[in-house]
Design a protein around this motif. Structure first.
Motif: not given
Length: 297
Positions: A182-195
Motif C-alpha cells: 500500500y506504500s508503493m504509490k507508483g504501482l500501475v499493475f498489481l497481480h495477486l491472483a490465486c493466493n
C-alpha cells in the motif's frame, strides 16, 4: 535501435570448463580472469545493453567466473536447476535486468540489495518462501515478479520502492496483502491472483495510479468502498471469489467501461461469485445496468 542479437553461452564451453577443472593438475587450472574471458566473448550488446544469457543450460550452480563480468547489464539465468545464488551476485553492480525464472531457488542472497541499478527482477517459478529485507535497497526497481512461489508476505522495506510500477505476487500463499504494498504509490499493475486472500484493506485507496488489479481465485468476501476511489482503474478482476455483493460506490469506477470476459480485457471481471439477487440479474444487463442499480437515488 537494437544491437546484435543475443546469443546463449554454448553448452560445450560450459562443459569444457567443468571438465578442465576436474582433470587438470593444480598448476594447469586456468586463472579466473582467463576463464571469465571465455564468458565475456559470449556477452553481446542487445538494445544498447551488455547482455549474457545462460538460460536452459542445465546449471546446478553458477560458474565463479561469472561474477567477474561487472560490465553485464542483463543476465538471464532462467530455466536451470539453481538452488541458490552466492553472495558474489552483489558484485554485478551494473545489472539492470536479472532473470531467475524457473529455477529451484529457496532464497535470494541479501547481497541482492547491492544491485542499485536493478530495474527488472524476474524470480517467478521458484521455491521462495520469503524475500530478503535488503531487496528494498534496490530503489530503481520498476518491475518485480515473484509469482509461483511459496511466499506468505513481504518485508516492510519494500514499501520504499517508489519507482515500482508492476508487481506480480500471483500463485503464492498470501493471506493478507502485505502492508508495504500500500506504500508503493507508483504501482500501475498489481497481480495477486490465486493466493489465500479474504479481504482487501481500506488502504488500497492509496494506490492512486493503479490501472490493473487482479485478485481472482481467492476467498474475498467483500470489497472495501475505498477501492472505488481508484479513478485510474481500467481492469478489475475479482472472478472466482466469495463475493455476495459489491459496494454501492462501484459506479465511480468509470474507466472500467464494461463487463469483461477475456482475462486481460479491460473492464470488470466478476463471474463465478455467489452474488445475491437482484445483483445477479442486474449483471446480465451489463455494467451500465449494474451501475444504474447501485447509483444512489
Amino acid at each position: 535501435m537494437g544491437g546484435k542479437q543475443s546469443r546463449g553461452f554454448p553448452n560445450k564451453d560450459l562443459n569444457e570448463l567443468s571438465q578442465r577443472r576436474k582433470s587438470a593438475g593444480k598448476d594447469d587450472v586456468p586463472s579466473l580472469s582467463s576463464a571469465a574471458e571465455r564468458f565475456r566473448r559470449h556477452t553481446t550488446v542487445h538494445f544498447g545493453y551488455s547482455t549474457l544469457s545462460l538460460a536452459m543450460r542445465g546449471l546446478h550452480g553458477t560458474p565463479s567466473e561469472l561474477w567477474e563480468l561487472r560490465e553485464v547489464q542483463k543476465l538471464n539465468l532462467s530455466m536451470n536447476s539453481l538452488c541458490s545464488l552466492p553472495p558474489a551476485l552483489g558484485t554485478l553492480d551494473n545489472l539492470v535486468v536479472l532473470n531467475l525464472w524457473g529455477n529451484n531457488l529457496s532464497s535470494l542472497p541479501p547481497e541482492i540489495g547491492l544491485l542499485k541499478k536493478l530495474r527488472v527482477l524476474f524470480a517467478c517459478r521458484n521455491r521462495l518462501s520469503e524475500v530478503p529485507e535488503e531487496l528494498g535497497s534496490c530503489s530503481c526497481l520498476e518491475v518485480l515478479s515473484l509469482a509461483n512461489n511459496q511466499i506468505t508476505g513481504l518485508p516492510g522495506s519494500l514499501g520504499s520502492m517508489c519507482n515500482l510500477t508492476k508487481l506480480n505476487l500471483s500463485h503464492n500463499r498470501i493471506v493478507h496483502i502485505p502492508t508495504c504494498v500500500y506504500s508503493m504509490k507508483g504501482l500501475v499493475f498489481l497481480h495477486l491472483a490465486c493466493n489465500r486472500l479474504e479481504t482487501i484493506a481500506d488502504q488500497i485507496q492509496d494506490l492512486v495510479n493503479l490501472k490493473i488489479l487482479i485478485v481472482e481465485g481467492n476467498s474475498i468476501h467483500t470489497l472495501p468502498k475505498t477501492l472505488c476511489f481508484l479513478e485510474s482503474l481500467e481492469l478489475l478482476n475479482v472472478d472466482f471469489n466469495d463475493l455476495q455483493n459489491v459496494p454501492v460506490e462501484m459506479y465511480l469506477l468509470s474507466r472500467l467501461g464494461k463487463l469483461a470476459c477475456h482475462p486481460m480485457d479491460k473492464g470488470l471481471h466478476i463471474i463465478h461469485n455467489p452474488l445475491l439477487k437482484p445483483i445477479q440479474e442486474v449483471l446480465q444487463g451489463g455494467l451500465s445496468g449494474l451501475y444504474n442499480y447501485l447509483k444512489p437515488t
